[in-house]
Design a protein around this motif. Sequence first.
Motif, short mmCIF file in Angstrom:
data_model
loop_
_atom_site.label_atom_id
_atom_site.label_comp_id
_atom_site.label_asym_id
_atom_site.label_seq_id
_atom_site.Cartn_x
_atom_site.Cartn_y
_atom_site.Cartn_z
N PHE A 98 52.57 74.82 10.30
CA PHE A 98 53.70 74.72 9.38
C PHE A 98 53.25 74.40 7.96
O PHE A 98 54.00 74.60 7.01
CB PHE A 98 54.68 73.64 9.88
N ASP A 99 51.99 73.90 7.78
CA ASP A 99 51.47 73.68 6.44
C ASP A 99 50.75 74.90 5.90
O ASP A 99 50.11 74.85 4.85
CB ASP A 99 50.52 72.47 6.42
N GLU A 349 62.17 64.80 11.96
CA GLU A 349 62.37 66.03 12.74
C GLU A 349 63.68 66.71 12.33
O GLU A 349 63.76 67.93 12.21
CB GLU A 349 62.40 65.69 14.24
N HIS A 352 63.13 68.45 9.16
CA HIS A 352 62.33 69.67 9.39
C HIS A 352 63.23 70.83 9.83
O HIS A 352 63.00 71.98 9.44
CB HIS A 352 61.26 69.40 10.43
N SER A 815 54.11 77.36 2.71
CA SER A 815 54.89 76.27 2.14
C SER A 815 55.35 76.66 0.75
O SER A 815 55.06 77.74 0.24
CB SER A 815 54.04 75.00 2.06
#
Length: 967
Positions: A98-99, A349, A352, A815
Motif C-alpha cells: 500500500f506504500d 483501519e 484506511h 501513494s
Amino acid sequence: MDNFDSEKFIIISGQNTDLKIIDSNTKLIIFDLKKNTDNNLMITLGGLFPRSFTDNLKKYMKQDELDELGKEFNSDTGIEMQKVLVRKLLAPKYRRRFDGIDITNKPKSQFNKYFNNAQGKKDYQAVIMHIFNCAKSGNYISSDFPFYHDLKKELEDLFNLFPEETNYKEKYTQATKVLINQTFGNKNPLFGNKNPLNDPEYKEALLNAKFLDQITSLVCIAITWPIWDQNSKQATDLANLIFPSMSSKDNTSTKSNEEIMAYVTLQKNKTANIYDEALKLYDNGKYEEASVLFYKITNCKLADDNIIADAYYHCAICTLDHNIPIESNVNAEPQNCKKYITSKELLLEAIHFGSTSAIQRYKKEYKQDFETIPLIRDFSQAQGKAKIILNAVNKYTVAFKNSLPEEMKNIKTRKKLIRFAATQSQWMHEIDSISNLDKDCRFLLFDDNSEKNFQDLIYILDRISYLQKEASLANSKKMLLKWYKIAIYIRVKEDEYSALIDTALKRLGDYTVRVYIIDDNKWAAQYLLYQYPLFQPIQYITGRNLRNTAITLSFTVISNHNTELACWLVKEAFWLGCFHYKKITLSINIIGPNANEIEQQLRFQCPGIYGKIPDSDSISKVVINKPYEVDSINSSDTMNAIRDCKNPISAYNYYVIDIGDSAENLNFAIKLRELSIRDLISSNQKLQNSSLPIITFYCPDTNIAHLSDHIVIQNVDSGNQWFNNYNVKPFGIINDRYSFENLDGGYLEKVAQSTHLQYSHANATDSCTQKLEKLKDYFLRSYNHDSSMAVALSMPYRLFQTETNDTSHIISSDSEIVPYLIPNDIKEIANLFSSCRLNNQQNLLNFEHSRWLRWALSRGWEPASPDQVLNYMKDGNLKHQLYIAKLHGCICGLNELENFSNALYNEAEYSRMDTNQKKRYENIGENGATTPFDFKSTDISNIDATADIITIALYPENVVEEDILVK
C-alpha cells in the motif's frame, strides 16, 4: 531435477528442500511444508518449487527473460530464484504494497524472511487485499477470475520451459496429487474445522482438476498463507475464488465468472444484512453484541468498502465510549490466547477504508499524533549568520526577513548584520566594511525596478574590482576567496539582462563573484514542473505499457495577464515533457484573452519550437496547438475551450492557472476541479484521485498557498480523497524562493553546480580549490548556468524513465507523495539508479540528447547543417555553435551526429588548413571519427554520473580559508 526421467518416485513432506537420490532408479521429491512460529505447517513457494526446481529453471529460462525480471539474477553467486518466481508469477499490481513498494524490491536476506516476520505478514496482506479487491470490483470479462487467469497463464509458461523429453510436467503432476492427498481433507488438528484445507469436498475438487488448476490453486495458497493458517472466513472466501468448481466432474475445472460474481454478491448481501442487524443493536444500546457483529464484518473482505470502514469505526466507538474490548482473534481458529485490538488501530483501519468520521475522531483522541495545521507557515528552519545588504523594502525582503535563522532574530544582531544601501557612496561604504570580515555576505537587489537593481549591481562589481586591484600582493589570495564568499541576488528578467550581467562579470579580474539572477516568472515555471512533474499523471503506468500504448499528455495554460509567465510555462514544458517512449505525445494548449499574444511572443523568442523537431520520429512527440483566444476568462467560452482541449482520458490532463491574484487563481482552480468531477460522473468513470487531472495555480501569497491544501468543502470533513479535498496545488510561492535557506536555489542549485563540475571532468575527490576553479565559467556565463540548471530540473524525469527489473520506474508510487527529488531520500534513489543504469543506457541516451535539443530550441537556438557549420567556421567562428546567430550543428537526431562528425573530419583531413586552424576541428571521438564536441560521449558520461550529481558528491560544500581560489 536433472534426472527426472526415472521410473520410481517417492513424495513425502519434510524439512529439506532438495532432491535426494535414494538409488539409481528411485528419486525422492520433497515438497517442503515448513513450520511457522506457531508450529503450524506452511505451504510455501519454497516448498512447491524447491532449490532443485529453481536450479533447473534457471537453465531453461532465456537470458533476455531473466534479464527482464532482474539483472541481479545474472550472478552465479547471488542467484535469487525465489524472487524470479514471484516476479514471473505475480504481476506488479499484485506485488505492490500500500506504500507503493514492490515486495520483491528488497535484499535477498530480507526477501527470504517474507514468510517469517512482521513485515512479511504486511507483504502477505497486501497481496491478499489486491486479490479481494479484484474480485469485488467486477471489472473483468475473461473466462476466469482475472487474478487466477493471469497466474495460471504464467504457470503454464513456466512448465513449458522444461523440454518435453524430460517428462517433467507429467512427473510433477504425479507429485502434486500426492501432495494434495497428504495436505487436504485430513481433519488436521492444526487447522479449524471450517478451514478449506480440512474440507474433503475441496480435496475432491482439486484431485478432479487438471494439473494447471491444481498447481495454480496451490500457489494461490502459498502466496496468501496467513489466512489459511489463521482465518477460516477469509480462507473460505478465497477458496471460492481460486479453487476448482466442486460441481465439475468432467475435468473442466475452473469456475465461471458468473459463479464468482454470484458468490461475491452473496457475501456482500450477507454482510449488509449483518451490518443492518449490528446498527439496530447499537442504536438500542446493546453495544457488546453490536461490537461482535461489527468486528465480524471487518473480516468480510468481499463486502463494500464503506461498510467495512463503518464497521471498524463503530468498533472503535464501542471501545472508546462504551468500554467494550474487541478481541482481535475472534475469527481465528483455533483460538490461542485472548488478545485485544486497540481503538487507535481500529480508527486507523477505518481511515484506511475511507471513513471521514474516523478521521475526525482520531484528531480528537490522538491530537499528539495528528499534524496540527498552523494558520501561518513557519519558514525559520535555517541556521547560520550572514551579512545582508538590501536595496529595497518590499514583499520579497519581508519574506526573506521572516525566514531568518534564530541566530539572526535578535534585534541588536539584526541591526548589526542587516544594512540598507541606495546610492553609489552607500554601496562603496558597505563593501569596504565587509572586506575584512570572515562571515558570508549577501547582497539582495530586490527592488521592483529592474534598472535600479542592475545599476546597483554595477556599483557593487565596480567597487570589488577597485579593491582587488588595490590589494597588496601579500593578501591578494585571501581577497580572492573573500569575493567568492560574496553572493549577489538580483531580480531582473533574465532574457533582458543576462548578456549585460555576463559582460560585467567578464570584465572583472581572475576571480569569481557569484551572481544569481532571479527571474520570478522563469523560476516559478521551472519549480512547478520540477515539484509536480509532467509525468505525474502517468507515473503508475509501467514502461512496457508506455512503449506499447499511445498516450497523450495534455498540458493547458490558462492565462489572463502575465504573458511572460505563460511563455516560460510553455517553453519549459516543451523540453521537460520529453520521453524516450515514442508513443507519448505532449499536447500544449494556451487559453485566455491574451492567448494570441503569448503565441506571437513565443514565435518571436523561439520559433524552433513550432517547427519540425529533428528527433520527432524516434522519441516522444510534442504539439503546441492553436491558441484559444477568449473575450473574458470568466465566461462560457473559457469553459468550452477547456473541454475542447481536454484529453478524453481525464487522468492525463495537467492545468496551470494564472488569471489574477492568488485568491482569484485559487477560486478558478476550485471551479475547474468541480468541472472535472462533474465530467467524470457524467461519463460514468471511476471516482478516485488518480482519475482526476492535476490542477495548479500561481500563488505568490504564502498564507493562501499554505491554507489551500485544507480548503473547507461545505458539510464535508477534510480528508485526502476525491470528495473531501480539492487537491489543487499552488506554485510560485514567494517564500519558497526568497527564504534565507533557498535564496540561491537550495538543493537544485547544488545539483546544477554538480552538473557543471561533471561536464568539466571534476572528481568527487578533487580539492575545493580545484572545484572552485572549474566553477568560474558557471558564474561567468548565464548560458552555462541555464544549461546546468536544466539538467538538474530534468533529473526526476530522467529517473522516471529509468526502469527497474519489472519495468516500473524508479520514481513511481501508488501513494499521493510528490515524486520530486529531496535530499532525505536521494541516496536510496541514487543506489537504485546505479543498479538499473546499464539496462537503460540506450533509452536514457536517447532521452538526454533529445532533452538538450528541445531545451536549445526553447532558448531560441536553431539547427545548422554541416555545410552551414563549415561555412561559418571557415569565416572565422571558433566553434561549431554560432552564438551571435544562435545556430548549432548538434541540434539534430542522435543518429545524425555521425554525419556531422564526418563532415568536420573530412574538412580537417583534406582541406589546406594551417595547424592552428585544424585544431578547431580535431577532437577524436569514438571509432576514430572527429566529433568536435562528441555529444554522445558527453551525454553518456553525464548519465553515468547521475548518482554523483544528485547526491551532490561533486559540490564544494565547505569553503575554508586555507583552500584558496588560485590557479
